[in-house]
Design an enzyme around this catalytic site. Structure first.
Site, PDB file in Angstrom:
ATOM      1  N   LYS A  94       0.599  -1.082  -0.117  1.00  0.00           N
ATOM      2  CA  LYS A  94       0.089   0.046   0.090  1.00  0.00           C
ATOM      3  C   LYS A  94       1.053   1.148  -0.033  1.00  0.00           C
ATOM      4  CE  LYS A  94      -3.926   1.969   2.711  1.00  0.00           C
ATOM      5  NZ  LYS A  94      -4.724   1.792   3.986  1.00  0.00           N
ATOM      6  N   SER A 149      -9.614  -0.571   7.360  1.00  0.00           N
ATOM      7  CA  SER A 149      -9.006  -0.493   6.051  1.00  0.00           C
ATOM      8  C   SER A 149      -8.593  -1.925   5.425  1.00  0.00           C
ATOM      9  CB  SER A 149      -8.265   0.745   5.834  1.00  0.00           C
ATOM     10  OG  SER A 149      -8.857   1.626   5.547  1.00  0.00           O
ATOM     11  N   SER A 200      -9.782   1.637   3.070  1.00  0.00           N
ATOM     12  CA  SER A 200      -8.807   2.509   2.335  1.00  0.00           C
ATOM     13  C   SER A 200      -7.781   1.655   1.566  1.00  0.00           C
ATOM     14  CB  SER A 200      -7.957   3.566   3.057  1.00  0.00           C
ATOM     15  OG  SER A 200      -7.254   3.063   3.818  1.00  0.00           O
TER      16      SER A 200
END
Ligand code: GLN
Length: 486
Positions: free
Chosen positions: A78, A177, A153
């Protein structure tokens, strides 16, 4: 196809010399070239570095000295975790050209384990959101239905694993997330206990909640990646110095006699009936495997969401103060003076959701309102923590839905409150600092994945993973793959 394999399967091929890390890296890079224009999971692809890392792994296998089960395995990260020499954007304009001078500890650990890093993954800006629609650059698509969001997210991290664009990935979970996008994309996503994994080099959102964790194609892979990243780090004062068990060794222990709690407050109005049916069926499956189930009460669940949406923005408003156009990242030129430069830079560099949170958080922390909002939210947080403590006096794990519904359509949740409601079952776990995993728990009639959440006691990821693995071994949900053609 090498890209269809799990980490543990791929590691077996390498060990038996049926495939090489370079072949695997090339297979993934080719698939990214062909498919990622559709899925849009990647923010940055680091093909040359990946091939160099794969060549080094090839040599280790040839010399008969591989580094372990992650050696040569293609992973992706990420874009909120710092990578030395590779831009780290947090999917924000304000960090669009930020190139960190160091690696996050978790990245160092993966590289030390021999992993090949394919690139950086799209996310909601600064990890604020539940759909990746808040990325300043583009929205990631759900591999099961390209018109739907992958969750957020860590949407890029979940979609990449679901679409076989990486063998496994790292995400972060502040209010859900990792678990929510894992649920929406039909894969395994684990949020470790607060303190289990180092956050050195993680760009901070809400520091009392943020935690790094793995996405995997199955439970075994999540356990392998957790093993590589877990443990105390002197560079992160919130990482806790407790022993890390051998997660893989305990994985197949089964659930006989294990006590499972079903929280009454998680079966509320607004819960999608198909999600409820899947979770209730999963409990029956676990009972069939020898577990005992009982109802537990987490009475403050409904206040968790409101507390989180005070605490997280409050911490964010403080953490994001550093993006001032001076220290790093974007600076908008043409300002009259310093204050004008700050406001032009932050005005242009942050998206609407980030601005909303900075304003909410600043307000909640302001003199005169601090006690009424932030102080009150902290007291609610304690009540949520106590709920779990009481429940865990009677049960070993808690089983619940990960989200109230399945993946929604892009553009469907324009009202921020509707978006926040997604997090109602994941946030309490962050407030209490506990470990939780989301695993595939079935599919709706229309073929969308349903997430099953398993919550454990602090630092008891081993039991969480063992229950997850027992369920996975008894079902075939994780074997289903989305149909994707370039
Ligand atoms: N969706 C939640 C939020 O918007 C959680 C985000 C996260 O865990 N990073 O804050």
């Amino acid at each position: 196809m090498l890209t269809g394999l799990s980490v543990h399967e791929l590691a077996g091929r390498f060990r038996r010399k049926e495939a090489t890390p370079t072949q695997a890296a090339r297979a993934y890079l080719d698939r990214i070239t062909a498919l990622d224009p559709k899925i849009k999971a990647y923010m940055t692809v680091t093909a040359d570095r990946a091939l160099a890392q794969a060549a080094a792994a090839d040599a280790r296998f040839q010399s008969g000295r591989p580094l372990g089960l992650l050696d040569g395995i293609p992973l992706a990260i990420k874009d909120v975790l710092c990578t030395r020499g590779i831009r780290t954007t947090c999917s924000s304009r304000i960090l669009e050209n930020f190139v960190p001078p160091y690696d996050a500890t978790v990245v160092t650990k993966l590289l030390d384990a021999g992993a090949v890093i394919l690139g950086k993954l799209n996310m909601d800006e600064f990890a604020m959101g539940s759909s990746t629609e808040n990325s300043a650059f583009f929205t990631t698509r759900n591999p099961w239905d390209l018109a739907r969001v992958p969750g957020g997210s860590s949407g890029g991290a979940a979609a990449a694993v679901a679409a076989d664009l990486a063998a496994a990935t790292l995400g972060t979970d502040t209010g859900g997330s990792i678990r929510q996008p894992a649920a929406f994309c039909g894969r395994v996503g684990l949020k470790p206990t607060y303190g289990r994994v180092s956050r050195y080099g993680l760009v901070a959102f809400a520091s009392s909640l943020d935690q790094v964790g793995p996405f995997g194609k199955d439970v075994r892979d999540a356990a392998l990646v957790l093993q590589a990243i877990a443990g105390h780090d002197p560079m992160d004062s919130t990482s806790v110095d407790v022993g890390v068990p051998d997660y893989s060794a305990e994985l197949e222990g089964g659930v006989k006699g294990l006590r499972i709690g079903i929280p009454a407050e998680y079966f509320i109005e607004g819960l999608d009936p198909e999600v409820e049916a899947a979770v209730r069926a999963a409990v029956e499956t676990l009972r069939g495997l020898g577990a005992e189930s009982q109802s537990v009460s987490l009475p403050h669940t409904e206040y968790g969401l409101a507390a989180y949406y005070v605490i997280a923005p409050a911490e964010a408003s403080s953490n994001l103060a550093r993006y001032d156009g001076v220290k790093y990242g974007l600076r908008v030129p043409g300002a009259r003076d310093l204050i004008d430069m700050y406001s032009r830079t932050r005005g242009a560099g942050f998206g609407a959701e980030v601005k909303r949170r900075v304003m909410l958080g600043t307000y909640a922390l302001s003199a005169g309102y601090y006690d009424a909002y932030y102080g009150k939210a902290l007291r609610v947080r304690t009540l949520v923590q106590r709920d779990f403590q009481r429940a865990f006096e009677r049960v070993d794990v808690i089983v619940a839905p990960t989200t109230p519904g399945v993946a929604f359509k892009m553009g469907e949740r324009e009202d921020p409150l509707q978006m926040y409601l997604n997090d109602v079952f994941t946030i309490p776990v962050n407030l209490a600092g506990l470990p939780g995993v989301s695993i595939p728990g079935g599919f709706t009639q229309t073929g969308l994945p349903v997430g099953l959440q398993i919550i454990g006691k602090a630092f008891d990821e081993a039991t969480v993973l063992r229950v997850a693995r027992a369920y996975e071994a008894a079902t075939a949900w994780h074997e289903r793959k989305p149909e994707l053609t370039a």
